[in-house]
Design an enzyme around this catalytic site. Structure first.
Site, PDB file in Angstrom:
ATOM      1  N   SER A 269     -23.924  -4.291  27.115  1.00  0.00           N
ATOM      2  CA  SER A 269     -24.731  -3.246  27.755  1.00  0.00           C
ATOM      3  C   SER A 269     -26.229  -3.478  27.711  1.00  0.00           C
ATOM      4  O   SER A 269     -26.970  -2.729  28.356  1.00  0.00           O
ATOM      5  CB  SER A 269     -24.414  -1.885  27.130  1.00  0.00           C
TER       6      SER A 269
ATOM      7  N   TYR B  85     -22.526   8.841  28.184  1.00  0.00           N
ATOM      8  CA  TYR B  85     -22.663   7.412  28.456  1.00  0.00           C
ATOM      9  C   TYR B  85     -21.516   6.944  29.334  1.00  0.00           C
ATOM     10  O   TYR B  85     -20.347   7.210  29.046  1.00  0.00           O
ATOM     11  CB  TYR B  85     -22.684   6.642  27.146  1.00  0.00           C
TER      12      TYR B  85
ATOM     13  N   ASN C 176     -20.303   3.604  31.977  1.00  0.00           N
ATOM     14  CA  ASN C 176     -20.520   2.301  32.610  1.00  0.00           C
ATOM     15  C   ASN C 176     -20.447   2.358  34.128  1.00  0.00           C
ATOM     16  O   ASN C 176     -21.065   1.541  34.817  1.00  0.00           O
ATOM     17  CB  ASN C 176     -19.489   1.297  32.073  1.00  0.00           C
TER      18      ASN C 176
ATOM     19  N   THR D 105     -28.307  -1.499  22.809  1.00  0.00           N
ATOM     20  CA  THR D 105     -27.243  -2.223  22.121  1.00  0.00           C
ATOM     21  C   THR D 105     -26.166  -2.571  23.139  1.00  0.00           C
ATOM     22  O   THR D 105     -26.120  -2.013  24.236  1.00  0.00           O
ATOM     23  CB  THR D 105     -26.629  -1.370  20.992  1.00  0.00           C
ATOM     24  N   GLY D 106     -25.311  -3.499  22.765  1.00  0.00           N
ATOM     25  CA  GLY D 106     -24.245  -3.889  23.676  1.00  0.00           C
ATOM     26  C   GLY D 106     -23.004  -4.294  22.923  1.00  0.00           C
ATOM     27  O   GLY D 106     -23.084  -4.957  21.890  1.00  0.00           O
TER      28      GLY D 106
END
Length: 394
Positions: free
Chosen positions: A92, A189, A191, A328-329
């Site tokens: 991400s 959140y 995607n 962050t991912g």
């Protein structure tokens, strides 16, 4: 423990023996003499591995120069150490790159933050006339998160790891679901938001969103080792392997997931990069090199949700009062932290390959040590900072 929990967590709480012992790396820039702060950084990185990762690497850039460290092994069953300059999937963190291009287009007058999605992607969403570009950037659309379906079963994901997904197919997984809330009224959140933003970029520019990121960000910054791989399942060059913990034969076993078709992540998380390139990007972003002042202010002042999420970036206050910005991912096999101070004076990028445990306390200690300017007098098991891993799928 369900297979869904195994996939979406950074690791599993279980007693698991690694098939190769941890190999501790050293700072690439460390002087032969003792350096307490760098020693503390390396110790925190070693703790990340001890608490739940097969390998980890980090790079810190600040007024003292550059520190690079590595710990653990690049591949389970082998003694080769993690390459400190290795490439990795950033998940991400891709979102900040996408948001930067969107805001560049806003600054050029080619796109409006309050444009409805319907204007650019007609008949794509039932609520496209009520969801705006700003809602997508800030996760206030109310859309269903398509990865909740794609990553619902770990064995299915492993089986389909080389499948090619088209962005509109991913959007379709969410479009048929009811909204979680009326657009703009809450925060969640998602995607799906960034898959849509990739399509918006392509509609506005008539070029693939990855080409726009390369043209507008990567080439100007000379971030030569960063790429948007599209459907290519492999990571070229030095890299550590990533793993998924899977329940098999009555125990937890690691499945090497390094090779996978990243089209499943697309504009929400497909990028491959290095710690050096990520640090270069966030420094350029926060110091105004990539965005006009009005767009940078919009990115960092219009915050929403419990995590103080801006437009493709979030804020992390430290106990000292220092304010960090970054993302962050998490994508199967890899977790990334990319953080920078508000003035762009210091950057920290971390990549780890989670496996068997919870490395969060060590990660938080590493962040505190990196941005404190001095070595801590004691190493605490619980750091007084919480850095959200916003998506454990990406």
């Amino acid at each position: 423990m369900t297979t869904r929990r195994l996939l979406l967590r950074t690791g599993v709480t279980a007693t698991v023996a690694l098939t190769a012992g941890a190999v501790t790396g050293t700072s690439a820039a460390a002087a032969p003499a003792a350096h307490p702060r760098r020693d503390a950084l390396q110790q925190a990185l070693d703790d990340v591995v001890a608490l739940g990762a097969s390998g980890a690497l980090a790079e810190l850039r600040d007024g003292d120069g550059v520190w690079r460290g590595g710990s653990g092994v690049a591949e389970l069953g082998h003694s080769r150490p993690v390459p400190t300059d290795g490439r990795f999937r950033v998940g991400s963190v891709t979102k900040t790159f996408v948001a930067t291009v969107v805001l560049q287009l806003v600054g050029e007058g080619r796109l409006g933050l309050d444009d409805p999605v319907e204007r650019w992607l007609p008949k794509t969403l039932p609520a496209g006339d009520r969801i705006t570009v700003r809602h997508l950037l800030q996760h206030r659309s109310g859309l269903y998160n398509y990865t909740d379906e794609v990553l619902s079963r770990i064995e299915d994901f492993i089986r389909d790891r080389y499948r090619t997904y088209r962005p509109r197919d991913l959007v379709a997984l969410a479009a048929d679901k009811p909204l979680l809330f009326e657009p703009g009224t809450s925060w969640s959140y998602c995607n799906t938001n960034y898959i849509l933003l990739g399509l918006v970029i392509e509609r506005v520019t008539r070029r693939a969103y990855g080409d726009e990121i390369a043209r507008r960000i990567l080439r100007p910054l000379r971030a030569w080792r960063t790429e948007l791989p599209g459907t290519d399942p492999f990571i070229a060059g030095p890299h550590a392997h990533g793993y998924l913990p899977v329940e098999r034969d009555g125990g937890i076993q690691p499945v090497d997931i390094t090779a996978m078709n990243p089209s499943v992540a697309g504009a929400a998380g497909e990028m491959i990069s290095t710690a050096a390139d990520l640090n270069r990007f966030y420094r350029a972003l926060l110091t105004g090199r990539l965005l006009r002042p009005a767009q940078l202010r919009a990115m960092t002042t219009q915050l929403a949700g419990p995590l103080e999420y801006g437009l493709g970036i979030f804020r992390v206050p430290l106990p000292s009062g220092t304010m960090l910005w970054g993302h962050t991912g998490g994508i199967p096999g890899y977790v990334t932290y990319a953080l920078t101070t508000e003035d762009g004076g210091a950057q920290l990028a971390i990549s780890l390959n989670p496996w068997g445990g919870d490395p969060s306390p060590a990660l938080e200690q590493l962040v505190l040590t990196a941005f404190s300017g001095t070595a801590p007098t004691t190493r605490s098991a619980t750091a007084a900072v919480r850095i959200p891993l916003l998506d454990r799928g990406w």
